[in-house]
Design a protein around this motif. Sequence first.
Motif, PDB file in Angstrom:
ATOM      1  N   ASP A  87       3.513  -5.189   2.722  1.00 30.47           N
ATOM      2  CA  ASP A  87       4.252  -3.936   3.710  1.00 30.47           C
ATOM      3  C   ASP A  87       3.421  -2.823   3.633  1.00 30.47           C
ATOM      4  O   ASP A  87       2.662  -2.694   1.886  1.00 30.47           O
ATOM      5  CB  ASP A  87       4.939  -3.948   2.289  1.00 30.47           C
ATOM      6  N   LEU A  88       3.305  -2.190   4.080  1.00 28.16           N
ATOM      7  CA  LEU A  88       2.581  -0.842   3.715  1.00 28.16           C
ATOM      8  C   LEU A  88       3.853   0.654   4.241  1.00 28.16           C
ATOM      9  O   LEU A  88       4.892   0.064   4.977  1.00 28.16           O
ATOM     10  CB  LEU A  88       1.870  -0.820   5.656  1.00 28.16           C
ATOM     11  N   ALA A 140       1.116  -1.261  -0.008  1.00 25.98           N
ATOM     12  CA  ALA A 140       0.152  -0.091  -0.064  1.00 25.98           C
ATOM     13  C   ALA A 140       1.162   0.911   0.256  1.00 25.98           C
ATOM     14  O   ALA A 140       1.922   1.000   0.384  1.00 25.98           O
ATOM     15  CB  ALA A 140      -0.893  -0.083   1.132  1.00 25.98           C
ATOM     16  N   VAL A 141       0.149   2.070  -0.945  1.00 22.27           N
ATOM     17  CA  VAL A 141       2.045   3.206  -0.897  1.00 22.27           C
ATOM     18  C   VAL A 141       1.042   4.759  -0.869  1.00 22.27           C
ATOM     19  O   VAL A 141      -0.379   4.731  -1.325  1.00 22.27           O
ATOM     20  CB  VAL A 141       2.688   3.111  -2.600  1.00 22.27           C
ATOM     21  N   SER A 142       1.003   5.735  -0.153  1.00 24.72           N
ATOM     22  CA  SER A 142       0.257   6.579  -0.032  1.00 24.72           C
ATOM     23  C   SER A 142       0.952   7.894  -1.704  1.00 24.72           C
ATOM     24  O   SER A 142       2.221   8.845  -0.131  1.00 24.72           O
ATOM     25  CB  SER A 142       0.456   7.133   1.390  1.00 24.72           C
ATOM     26  N   ARG A 196      13.046   8.612  -1.152  1.00 25.24           N
ATOM     27  CA  ARG A 196      12.603   7.369  -1.288  1.00 25.24           C
ATOM     28  C   ARG A 196      11.331   6.768  -0.324  1.00 25.24           C
ATOM     29  O   ARG A 196      10.493   7.564   0.136  1.00 25.24           O
ATOM     30  CB  ARG A 196      13.612   7.058   0.039  1.00 25.24           C
ATOM     31  N   LEU A 197      11.475   5.711  -0.343  1.00 29.83           N
ATOM     32  CA  LEU A 197       9.718   4.841   0.275  1.00 29.83           C
ATOM     33  C   LEU A 197      10.229   4.287   1.511  1.00 29.83           C
ATOM     34  O   LEU A 197      12.164   3.962   1.534  1.00 29.83           O
ATOM     35  CB  LEU A 197       9.848   3.578  -0.960  1.00 29.83           C
ATOM     36  N   VAL A 198       9.760   4.766   2.787  1.00 32.49           N
ATOM     37  CA  VAL A 198      10.100   4.253   4.607  1.00 32.49           C
ATOM     38  C   VAL A 198       9.350   2.895   3.859  1.00 32.49           C
ATOM     39  O   VAL A 198       7.753   3.427   4.014  1.00 32.49           O
ATOM     40  CB  VAL A 198       9.697   5.378   4.928  1.00 32.49           C
ATOM     41  N   ASN A 199       9.306   1.772   4.357  1.00 38.42           N
ATOM     42  CA  ASN A 199       8.757   0.404   5.027  1.00 38.42           C
ATOM     43  C   ASN A 199       8.048   1.284   6.338  1.00 38.42           C
ATOM     44  O   ASN A 199       8.739   0.716   7.470  1.00 38.42           O
ATOM     45  CB  ASN A 199       9.744  -0.489   4.882  1.00 38.42           C
ATOM     46  N   LEU A 200       7.428   1.254   6.306  1.00 37.50           N
ATOM     47  CA  LEU A 200       6.324   1.749   7.386  1.00 37.50           C
ATOM     48  C   LEU A 200       5.873  -0.132   8.658  1.00 37.50           C
ATOM     49  O   LEU A 200       6.133   0.290   9.850  1.00 37.50           O
ATOM     50  CB  LEU A 200       4.808   2.252   7.494  1.00 37.50           C
TER      51      LEU A 200
END
Length: 128
Positions: free
Chosen positions: A53-54, A14-16, A62-66
């Motif tokens: 993966d959220l 899920a990508v915001s 960058r994309l941060v894995n929450l």
Amino acid sequence: ADAHGPRGLRRLAAVSGGAPPAAAASAASHPASSCPFMPRGEEERAAERAQLDLISPAADGRLVNLLSLDFEATPPEVVRASVTHRYTLLKTRAAVVQDELVHVEDMLKSLNPGLLREIRAATIASVS
């Protein structure tokens, strides 16, 4: 983004905002076993796993894995037992409610038969 992985399981992200990352799941190179009672090898067990993966874009792009959650498929016999248990529970509850309804109708029949006729007529009218 989601991609169908082996045996219909998926790896989801899920990508915001921003572009979605590519899913890491790929199709299995071996066919799924047609018999659910045959012993499964390590490859098939690994194919019955999925990951959620959220992720969120950071300020620097960058994309941060929450959050990362791993899931494993439940064996069919466990699912079957759970469904059987729930069905039996609902069937038992329905029988108890039916018995209570019969008891209330019997009570109304002896105490106020006119009211029972009105309730039945209203019920039949609302159903049709």
